[in-house]
Scaffold this motif. Structure first.
Motif, PDB file in Angstrom:
ATOM      1  N   UNK B  31       0.824  -1.217   0.000  1.00 41.57           N
ATOM      2  CA  UNK B  31       0.000   0.000   0.000  1.00 41.57           C
ATOM      3  C   UNK B  31       0.850   1.255   0.000  1.00 41.57           C
ATOM      4  N   UNK B  32       1.895   1.230   0.813  1.00 39.11           N
ATOM      5  CA  UNK B  32       2.740   2.420   0.889  1.00 39.11           C
ATOM      6  C   UNK B  32       3.444   2.673  -0.440  1.00 39.11           C
ATOM      7  N   UNK B  33       3.969   1.616  -1.029  1.00 41.68           N
ATOM      8  CA  UNK B  33       4.714   1.798  -2.279  1.00 41.68           C
ATOM      9  C   UNK B  33       3.798   2.212  -3.433  1.00 41.68           C
ATOM     10  N   UNK B  34       2.588   1.639  -3.449  1.00 39.98           N
ATOM     11  CA  UNK B  34       1.645   2.008  -4.500  1.00 39.98           C
ATOM     12  C   UNK B  34       1.248   3.477  -4.346  1.00 39.98           C
ATOM     13  N   UNK B  35       0.979   3.874  -3.113  1.00 34.92           N
ATOM     14  CA  UNK B  35       0.622   5.274  -2.912  1.00 34.92           C
ATOM     15  C   UNK B  35       1.797   6.177  -3.264  1.00 34.92           C
ATOM     16  N   UNK B  36       3.009   5.764  -2.874  1.00 37.75           N
ATOM     17  CA  UNK B  36       4.186   6.579  -3.180  1.00 37.75           C
ATOM     18  C   UNK B  36       4.297   6.802  -4.692  1.00 37.75           C
ATOM     19  N   UNK B  37       4.035   5.734  -5.436  1.00 35.06           N
ATOM     20  CA  UNK B  37       4.167   5.831  -6.886  1.00 35.06           C
ATOM     21  C   UNK B  37       3.179   6.843  -7.478  1.00 35.06           C
ATOM     22  N   UNK B  38       1.922   6.765  -7.046  1.00 35.44           N
ATOM     23  CA  UNK B  38       0.929   7.710  -7.569  1.00 35.44           C
ATOM     24  C   UNK B  38       1.239   9.118  -7.088  1.00 35.44           C
ATOM     25  N   UNK B  39       1.628   9.230  -5.825  1.00 38.50           N
ATOM     26  CA  UNK B  39       1.841  10.552  -5.247  1.00 38.50           C
ATOM     27  C   UNK B  39       3.061  11.246  -5.832  1.00 38.50           C
ATOM     28  N   UNK B  40       4.018  10.480  -6.330  1.00 38.93           N
ATOM     29  CA  UNK B  40       5.244  11.108  -6.819  1.00 38.93           C
ATOM     30  C   UNK B  40       5.220  11.307  -8.326  1.00 38.93           C
ATOM     31  N   UNK B  41       4.131  10.925  -8.952  1.00 36.71           N
ATOM     32  CA  UNK B  41       4.040  11.048 -10.398  1.00 36.71           C
ATOM     33  C   UNK B  41       3.163  12.230 -10.777  1.00 36.71           C
ATOM     34  N   UNK B  42       3.568  12.974 -11.801  1.00 36.61           N
ATOM     35  CA  UNK B  42       2.729  14.100 -12.232  1.00 36.61           C
ATOM     36  C   UNK B  42       1.851  13.734 -13.413  1.00 36.61           C
ATOM     37  N   UNK B  43       1.998  12.516 -13.935  1.00 37.74           N
ATOM     38  CA  UNK B  43       1.270  12.224 -15.170  1.00 37.74           C
ATOM     39  C   UNK B  43       0.074  11.284 -14.999  1.00 37.74           C
ATOM     40  N   UNK B  44      -0.470  11.219 -13.818  1.00 35.87           N
ATOM     41  CA  UNK B  44      -1.729  10.495 -13.594  1.00 35.87           C
ATOM     42  C   UNK B  44      -1.694   9.097 -14.184  1.00 35.87           C
ATOM     43  N   UNK B  45      -0.922   8.231 -13.571  1.00 38.13           N
ATOM     44  CA  UNK B  45      -0.702   6.901 -14.137  1.00 38.13           C
ATOM     45  C   UNK B  45      -1.947   6.022 -14.057  1.00 38.13           C
ATOM     46  N   UNK B  46      -2.035   5.069 -14.965  1.00 37.91           N
ATOM     47  CA  UNK B  46      -3.050   4.017 -14.895  1.00 37.91           C
ATOM     48  C   UNK B  46      -2.564   2.954 -13.915  1.00 37.91           C
ATOM     49  N   UNK B  47      -3.475   2.033 -13.555  1.00 34.57           N
ATOM     50  CA  UNK B  47      -3.105   0.956 -12.648  1.00 34.57           C
ATOM     51  C   UNK B  47      -1.955   0.145 -13.247  1.00 34.57           C
ATOM     52  N   UNK B  48      -2.048  -0.099 -14.534  1.00 32.78           N
ATOM     53  CA  UNK B  48      -1.012  -0.846 -15.232  1.00 32.78           C
ATOM     54  C   UNK B  48       0.342  -0.135 -15.129  1.00 32.78           C
ATOM     55  N   UNK B  49       0.339   1.182 -15.281  1.00 34.08           N
ATOM     56  CA  UNK B  49       1.583   1.947 -15.203  1.00 34.08           C
ATOM     57  C   UNK B  49       2.182   1.869 -13.806  1.00 34.08           C
ATOM     58  N   UNK B  50       1.349   1.898 -12.802  1.00 36.82           N
ATOM     59  CA  UNK B  50       1.824   1.781 -11.423  1.00 36.82           C
ATOM     60  C   UNK B  50       2.466   0.409 -11.224  1.00 36.82           C
ATOM     61  N   UNK B  51       1.799  -0.608 -11.722  1.00 33.23           N
ATOM     62  CA  UNK B  51       2.319  -1.972 -11.586  1.00 33.23           C
ATOM     63  C   UNK B  51       3.667  -2.108 -12.275  1.00 33.23           C
ATOM     64  N   UNK B  52       3.747  -1.561 -13.474  1.00 30.45           N
ATOM     65  CA  UNK B  52       4.981  -1.660 -14.238  1.00 30.45           C
ATOM     66  C   UNK B  52       6.132  -0.935 -13.525  1.00 30.45           C
ATOM     67  N   UNK B  53       5.817   0.224 -12.948  1.00 31.10           N
ATOM     68  CA  UNK B  53       6.856   1.011 -12.281  1.00 31.10           C
ATOM     69  C   UNK B  53       7.385   0.298 -11.046  1.00 31.10           C
ATOM     70  N   UNK B  54       6.525  -0.450 -10.378  1.00 33.31           N
ATOM     71  CA  UNK B  54       6.944  -1.086  -9.128  1.00 33.31           C
ATOM     72  C   UNK B  54       7.522  -2.483  -9.325  1.00 33.31           C
TER      73      UNK B  54
END
Lengths: 153, 153
Positions: B31-54
């Motif tokens: 949960x923390x890492x997923x939130x960190x990913x969305x919170x630190x991104x300016x380009x409004x990622x999709x769920x898939x993009x979050x998964x790929x980044x992590x």
DNA sequence: TACGTGGATAGGAATGTATCCTATTTAGGA
DNA sequence: TCCTAAATAGGATACATTCCTATCCACGTA
């Protein structure tokens, strides 16, 4: 469900026929009925909803035709989409009040701030729909990357 | 791609941790890492993009967890979605300038008009993103039907 | 610090949305 | 009426999202 007045629908269909002629595309029965369905509905139907609504009258209508036609109508400027186009759901963790720029072509979304836009007066009538949680401005356009690609063609 | 400053990200994560504690939900690594990913991104990622980044850091992270967590964050009010939620693409054949009321729960979308809102001044900076095609106001809330259902529980 | 338990996750299966492929049909000009 | 390129039907495919369930782990308690 409410409907747009048939007079107004006819007017929109007329506009579509003119646009189709101007663009040199064929006026098929399917295209007219699909456009009629979207134009006469106030609730912004999905492609699936359009297909379901037309199925009784047009039992052989395919999903593909509905999708192709809706994108065609979008390209012609007769129809637009709500939210970022084509893409999957996009998430936003910016806790500050802010607004969005959305590219109609690739779905790029960026935030911008404006204290002036944070203070919009929303018409009374809107509260008829339900509670109001937040208000934001969406600016639609074509982003620089997509404009560049357009020129390269 | 630009990033949100790490100081600001840390602040948002702190807020999330508080909200999680208040809501009585567990603070898992995912949960923390997923939130960190969305919170630190300016380009409004999709769920898939979050998964790929992590994925590189968390090779066993499942899609399901990403989706569940993003909706959880949405329910907590830490994250919001762009455009109508969950639903498929929605089409709009209203040629007049107009604005949208969107129900955050069921995706109901309705038009409303306001000549005042048709004349918004958009900050100069926005044109940095690309061309501006149209501007509209989106009002987000919970529609009457959904409010009703909420009470029935 | 160790333990127990309910909530959370992983991973694959299932569902649903949107697009692709191609044989057949059709709009609209000649 | 005929011809042809464009459009459609319908099934196949790709991809996004959710469901299912055995396993795992965060966190309150002792």
């Amino acid at each position: 469900m409410f409907k747009v007045e048939s007079q107004e629908v006819d007017r929109r269909i007329e506009l579509f026929k003119q646009a189709a002629k101007a663009a040199g595309i064929k006026l098929t029965h399917q295209r007219i009925e699909i456009f009629r369905e979207v134009a006469s509905s106030v609730d912004h139907p999905s492609a699936e909803a359009v297909h379901k609504a037309l199925s009784p009258r047009m039992p052989t209508l395919s999903h593909d035709t509905v999708y192709r036609t809706l994108w065609l109508l979008t390209d012609l400027g007769m129809v637009s989409t709500l939210g970022p186009k084509r893409e999957s759901i996009r998430f936003d963790a910016n806790p500050e009040p802010h607004h969005h720029y959305v590219c109609l072509r690739c779905g790029l979304a960026r935030d911008f701030k404006s204290s002036e836009l944070n203070e919009l007066r929303i018409p009374e009538a809107v509260s008829e729909f339900g509670s109001i949680n937040a208000t934001q401005v969406e600016v639609h356009g074509i982003c620089k990357d997509c404009l560049q690609k357009q020129q390269d063609n």
